[in-house]
Structure formats: structure tokens, C-alpha cells
Design an enzyme around this catalytic site. Structure first.
Site, PDB file in Angstrom:
ATOM      1  N   GLY A 242       0.808  -1.220   0.000  1.00 14.60           N
ATOM      2  CA  GLY A 242       0.000   0.000   0.000  1.00 14.60           C
ATOM      3  C   GLY A 242       0.833   1.258   0.000  1.00 14.60           C
TER       4      GLY A 242
ATOM      5  CE  LYS B 225       5.666  12.195  -1.708  1.00 14.09           C
ATOM      6  NZ  LYS B 225       6.292  10.893  -1.445  1.00 14.09           N
TER       7      LYS B 225
END
Length: 339
Positions: free
Chosen positions: A207, A225
Site C-alpha cells: 500500500g 512533493k
């Protein structure tokens, strides 16, 4: 204080957020005087509302059984989360829907609507602030809502908090980092002879990889980011088009072995220097800080004029620290407010 919250997205991050809310319920109440009540849940199947609050454990169990919001009691057919935000008492939105770098949707529209209604938003989804940081900040300022996003950059590593809270009046002359643990893990595994596909499959299983893994290996998650960091703490007004991006798709086992033979490690590095923003695989000296960022680690190196050079690193193999960062943001929004 009871905070009525909407959960957008029922993927790994928000599922872990629900687990933390269960496990840390007493600490939240005792240490911060806050309780979170989930009154709305939304995913791609639709939206469900319970003014008295959903049971977080029941939500987790349903998700693990393969159910979606459309199966929850209180499901509202042909109604969007934006409609719910118009007419339901909600204080906070936890937004962790899948990242879309072209439109930012559905997260961008949800964030716009919430902020315009004076509803605070905590993001794990990078899309909205990568594409519309300045616009969303203006809306939040106008309505008095809060917009927090520390979970969008390196999960539990508080890069944005460090930059905004701890580097007061500093000039950051250079910043470089490894912001994507999936690509970092893949490169390290390939260096040992493991296949690219096998390493990526493990990241998806855990995940950690994005729903679209090309965002990880193509360098776009890292670029997202870097854009958020540039806007939030580097005093830049930039978007993704201002970042020169190269991913790791063309890096081979031979490239990694050649670098190793020359006492270097290839890493996918985000870099800010001389007002230039870039993301690319770089062969770093073996004894450098970022070269020692291995496997599931992420790291940032900050060069400042008055605080010196700072090094920060995080090991994150599961999405728990990202979920914890969402909770951290939420607590920081409400801990000093009174109702």
C-alpha cells in the site's frame, strides 16, 4: 471538543487513520481535549452520511470485506460530497482520494468547496496543492478555514513543519532529498539482482506505491512533493511545469552495478538550488547522506544561512506514518480553538 469529520477515500491511508483514531481515542481526549466523529464517508462509489457518526471499526471491517461507501447505511444516491458539504454540519475533511496530476480531481474540487464553506481540510492527496497551492491558500485565508498538508510530503517526515515552524527567517540556499520510498526501494532491490517488476509488486502489496505506480517510478510523485515544498517553504510560486523531471524507468541493473563499482549509489533525487527545481536519478558518493537513505527510507537535506545544514530521515514501509501525519495536522488545527 467533538470534531465532525468527513473521510474522503477509503484506501490504505484513511483506513490506517481510522485505526489510529480507535487506538489513540483516549490520548486524543486526555491530552488534547479532542474527539473525532466521522459523519460522512466518500469514495468513488458515492457518499454516505450519518449525523450521529459512523463506527470506525465497522468502517474498517466493511472496507476489508470489499465493501464501499455505497453499501453504508446513510448512502445518498446521486449526491456528491460537495453537495453534502453544503448542507451538513462538518468541521473537517480528511482528503485522501487518488492523486490526479492533470485535473487534481476529485480532491481539488472537494478542497475548494470545503474551504469556501469555512470547512478545514487535511490533505494526504498531493494533487490539489501541487496544482493549485496559491489559489487554495487564498480561499482559506478569505474564509478562515485551515488547509494543512504535511502528509503530502514524505508521509511522517515533517518537512513542511520544519520549514514553516522551525526555520524562522532562514534562507534555504539548497535543498535535496529522496521523497519517494517506492522508487528508492526498487533501486535498492534491483542492485541486489531482484527484478524491477517484482520489487514494484511488493510496494503495491504494502500500500506504499501510488494507485498509478507510474507516478512513483516516473518521478512525478517526487516532483509533486518538490512543488509543494517550493510553494510552502521556499517562497517560490511554481507548478509541475517548472520542474525538470526524469524517472527511474530506464535505470538498469548494469547501471546500478557500475555506480557501485565507482563507490556510488544511484538515487532518485529532488533538488532545489539556484532557483532551479529538478527530479532525476543521480549517482551519489557512497559516503554522502542521501546515499545512505536505503530501502523504505525517505530523507531531506537542508542548507540554510543561519541554521546550518540539517539532515532528516524517515523509515516508512507502511502508510501508518502518513495517516498519523493527517491526524497531527488535524490536532494542530483544532487544539487551540474553542466552540
Amino acid at each position: 471538543m467533538i470534531i465532525k469529520a468527513a473521510v474522503v477515500g477509503l484506501g490504505s491511508v484513511n483506513k490506517n487513520l481510522l485505526k489510529i483514531l480507535i487506538n489513540k481515542k483516549e490520548q486524543l481526549q486526555n491530552n488534547h481535549g479532542i474527539s473525532f466523529q466521522i459523519v460522512c464517508v466518500s469514495d468513488s462509489s458515492g457518499v454516505a452520511v450519518n449525523p450521529d457518526g459512523f463506527d470506525p471499526q465497522d468502517m474498517i471491517s466493511r472496507k476489508e470485506a470489499g465493501e464501499r461507501a455505497s453499501s453504508f447505511q446513510g448512502f445518498r444516491k446521486d449526491v456528491s460530497i460537495q453537495d453534502i458539504l453544503e448542507d451538513t454540519k462538518i468541521d473537517l475533511v480528511f482528503e485522501a482520494s487518488p492523486v490526479d496530476l492533470k485535473t487534481g480531481e476529485p480532491g481539488l474540487g472537494i478542497t475548494r468547496t470545503a474551504l469556501s464553506k469555512g470547512i478545514s481540510v487535511v490533505l494526504a492527496n498531493k494533487g490539489p496543492v501541487a496544482l493549485a497551492y496559491e489559489e487554495l491558500q487564498k480561499i482559506a485565508t478569505k474564509t478562515g478555514a485551515s488547509l494543512e498538508m504535511s502528509a503530502t510530503v514524505c508521509g511522517g517526515l515533517p518537512i513542511l513543519n520544519i520549514g514553516r515552524r522551525d526555520l524562522i527567517v532562514a534562507d534555504i540556499t539548497k535543498l535535496q532529498g529522496i521523497f519517494n520510498s517506492t522508487s528508492n526501494f526498487i533501486l535498492d532491490e534491483m542492485a541486489t539482482g531482484r527484478s524491477y517488476d517484482d520489487a514494484l509488486a511488493e510496494a503495491q502489496e504494502r500500500g506504499i506505491a501510488e494507485a498509478d505506480p507510474s507516478l512513483d517510478v516516473g518521478g512525478w510523485d517526487t516532483a509533486n512533493k518538490l512543488v509543494i515544498i517550493a510553494n510552502a517553504i521556499l517562497e517560490q510560486t511554481v507548478t509541475l511545469k517548472d520542474v525538470d523531471v526524469t524517472g527511474i524507468e530506464n535505470i538498469t541493473e548494469a547501471d546500478l552495478k557500475s555506480a557501485h563499482a565507482n563507490n556510488k549509489q544511484i538515487k532518485l533525487v529532488a533538488k532545489y538550488e539556484n532557483n532551479q527545481l529538478s527530479v532525476s536519478p543521480l549517482a551519489l558518493p557512497q559516503d554522502s547522506f542521501l546515499a545512505h537513505c536505503t530501502g523504505w527510507e525517505m530523507a531531506v537535506e537542508l542548507h540554510t544561512d543561519i541554521y546550518g545544514i540539517m539532515y532528516h530521515k524517515l523509515w516508512e514501509r507502511e502508510p501508518v506514518p502518513t495517516a498519523a501525519s493527517m491526524l497531527r495536522d488535524a490536532v494542530n488545527i483544532f487544539k487551540n480553538k474553542t466552540y
